[in-house]
Design a protein around this motif. Structure first.
Motif, short mmCIF file in Angstrom:
data_model
loop_
_atom_site.label_atom_id
_atom_site.label_comp_id
_atom_site.label_asym_id
_atom_site.label_seq_id
_atom_site.Cartn_x
_atom_site.Cartn_y
_atom_site.Cartn_z
N PHE A 62 0.83 -1.21 0.00
CA PHE A 62 0.00 0.00 0.00
C PHE A 62 0.86 1.26 0.00
N LEU A 63 1.89 1.29 0.85
CA LEU A 63 2.76 2.46 0.93
C LEU A 63 3.56 2.64 -0.36
N SER A 64 3.99 1.54 -0.96
CA SER A 64 4.72 1.62 -2.23
C SER A 64 3.83 2.15 -3.34
N HIS A 65 2.57 1.73 -3.33
CA HIS A 65 1.61 2.24 -4.32
C HIS A 65 1.45 3.75 -4.19
N LEU A 66 1.38 4.24 -2.96
CA LEU A 66 1.23 5.67 -2.75
C LEU A 66 2.43 6.44 -3.31
N ALA A 67 3.63 5.89 -3.10
CA ALA A 67 4.84 6.59 -3.53
C ALA A 67 5.07 6.48 -5.04
N ARG A 68 4.87 5.28 -5.59
CA ARG A 68 5.24 5.05 -6.99
C ARG A 68 4.16 5.48 -7.98
N ALA A 73 3.78 12.95 -1.45
CA ALA A 73 4.96 13.45 -0.76
C ALA A 73 5.33 12.51 0.38
N ALA A 74 6.58 12.63 0.85
CA ALA A 74 7.04 11.78 1.95
C ALA A 74 6.20 11.98 3.20
N SER A 75 5.79 13.22 3.45
CA SER A 75 4.98 13.50 4.64
C SER A 75 3.62 12.83 4.55
N THR A 76 3.05 12.76 3.35
CA THR A 76 1.77 12.09 3.15
C THR A 76 1.90 10.59 3.36
N LEU A 102 9.13 -1.23 10.19
CA LEU A 102 8.70 -0.42 9.05
C LEU A 102 9.43 0.92 9.07
N GLU A 103 10.01 1.29 7.94
CA GLU A 103 10.77 2.53 7.84
C GLU A 103 9.89 3.64 7.27
N ARG A 104 10.03 4.80 7.86
CA ARG A 104 9.30 5.96 7.36
C ARG A 104 10.07 6.59 6.20
N ALA A 105 9.32 7.18 5.27
CA ALA A 105 9.95 7.86 4.15
C ALA A 105 10.71 9.09 4.65
#
Length: 327
Positions: A62-68, A73-76, A102-105
Motif C-alpha cells: 500500500f505504501l509503495s503504491h502511494l509513492a510510486r 509526498a514523503a509526509s503524506t 517499518l521505515e518511514r519515508a
C-alpha cells in the motif's frame, strides 16, 4: 458470506472502534478524519480484506503504491503509515514485531517560503475585516492557522500583551506576544463578537464546544463569554461529540482562500499560505537580532534545531561572500 455483505458487517464496526480509540486518547477531530480515511483506503486497496488478516506485505504494498503510482509526498506517506500503525497497535492490539521494522519515508529538506516585510504589508493591505485581523495575528504573533482560529476570549490578555495558546502541536501550551498595534482592532472585534453571542443566547443558542470532559464537569461553561471563540463561524452547527447546537470557530478554508487571493492581488508570485506568515514572523525576528532561544519559545518548537531552519533564509548582510559577477 459474499465480500460485499462482509464489508457491510465489518467496516462500520472496525471504523467505529478506530474513532472510539482516537477519542479516548484525546486525538483531535481533524486527526480522526485523517486516520479513518487512510484506514478505509488501505482496506479498499486490498479488496476489502479485514486488516487483521493482513500483515507487513500488504502494508508495504500500500505504501509503495502511494509513492510510486500516486506520487505522494514523503509526509503524506508517513501520515498513512502512522494511521496504519495506530490501527494495528491500539485498535487491533497486534504487537507484531514487523511494526517496529517499518521505515518511514525520508522527508527532503525544504526551505520555508518567507516574505519580506514589504511583501507582508502588501498582502495584509489586500485583506479587510476579520480576515485582515486573523492574518495580522498569524504574522504578528507567529501563530499556526488552527492556533489562531482556536483562540478563545479568555486566552487574550490585553494588559499583559500576551496570547495564551492552548493544546498546541504536541499537546503543549505556550505564551506568545500580542502586538500593540492589534490591541485596539482586536478589542473592537471582540465587542462585535460579544453582540453576536448575546443574540445567540436570546435565540436559545450561544453554546460553544469545550475540550475534553469539561462539558460534563461544567455543563454551563459552554454558554459563558470567556469560552467563546475569538473568530466564530458565521453559522451554528451540530457538535460531532455531543450532538448539541454550537457555534464553532471559523472554517480554515475561509482564511486560506482569502490569503491566497490577497497574495495574487499583491502580485506575489510565490505561493503564500497562512503558514507563510509564521515563517516570516520567525525570520524577521532573527533578522532584527532576537536570540534564537526566544524565537523557539514563541513558536513553541520542542527542539531548537527546528527553529534553526530560519537562519538559512534570513538576510545576512555581513556574510562576507560577494558574487564574482559584482566584481
Amino acid at each position: 458470506m459474499p465480500a460485499a455483505q462482509c464489508e457491510l458487517v465489518l467496516k462500520p464496526r472496525l471504523l467505529d472502534q478506530v474513532r472510539d480509540c482516537l477519542r479516548r486518547r484525546h486525538y483531535s477531530l481533524r486527526t480522526e478524519k485523517v486516520y479513518v480515511g487512510w484506514i478505509r483506503r488501505f482496506i479498499l486497496f486490498h479488496g476489502k480484506r479485514h486488516p487483521a488478516d493482513m500483515g507487513p506485505e500488504q502494508v508495504d504494498a500500500f505504501l509503495s503504491h502511494l509513492a510510486r503510482h500516486e506520487k505522494v509526498a514523503a509526509s503524506t506517506q508517513n501520515q498513512a503509515l502512522s494511521s496504519l500503525l495506530f490501527l494495528y497497535r491500539h485498535v487491533l492490539s497486534a504487537p507484531l514485531p514487523w511494526l517496529d521494522n517499518l521505515e518511514r519515508a525520508k522527508r527532503p529538506a525544504r526551505l520555508p517560503t518567507v516574505l519580506t516585510e514589504t511583501e507582508v504589508r502588501r498582502v495584509l493591505g489586500a485583506l479587510e475585516g476579520s480576515r485582515w485581523l486573523m492574518a495580522s495575528l498569524l504574522y504578528g504573533a507567529g501563530l499556526r492557522l488552527l492556533e489562531c482560529l482556536g483562540l478563545r476570549v479568555k486566552d487574550v490578555a490585553f494588559e499583559r500583551r500576551q496570547l495564551v495558546i492552548r493544546d498546541a502541536k504536541g499537546g503543549r501550551d505556550r505564551i506568545t506576544v500580542l502586538p500593540d498595534s492589534l490591541s485596539g482592532p482586536l478589542q473592537d472585534h471582540l465587542a462585535r463578537v460579544r453582540t453576536l453571542h448575546e443574540q445567540d443566547l436570546r435565540g436559545g443558542f450561544g453554546r460553544v464546544a469545550l475540550p475534553y470532559a469539561l462539558e460534563r464537569k461544567y455543563p454551563r461553561a459552554g454558554l459563558q463569554w470567556a469560552w467563546q471563540f475569538v473568530f466564530p463561524s458565521g453559522r451554528v452547527c451540530t457538535s460531532p461529540y455531543t450532538g448539541q447546537q454550537v457555534r464553532h470557530h471559523a472554517h480554515p478554508k475561509t482564511l486560506q482562500r482569502a490569503i491566497s487571493q490577497a497574495a495574487r492581488t499583491a502580485q506575489i508570485l510565490r505561493p503564500v499560505t497562512p503558514h507563510t506568515f509564521r515563517h516570516s514572523f520567525a525570520t524577521h525576528l532573527l533578522e532584527s537580532g532576537t536570540d534564537i532561544r526566544t524565537v523557539q519559545v514563541l513558536l513553541g518548537h520542542k527542539d531548537v534545531a527546528t527553529t534553526m531552519i530560519y537562519t538559512h533564509v534570513m538576510k545576512q548582510p555581513g556574510i562576507g561572500v560577494r558574487s564574482p559577477l559584482d566584481r
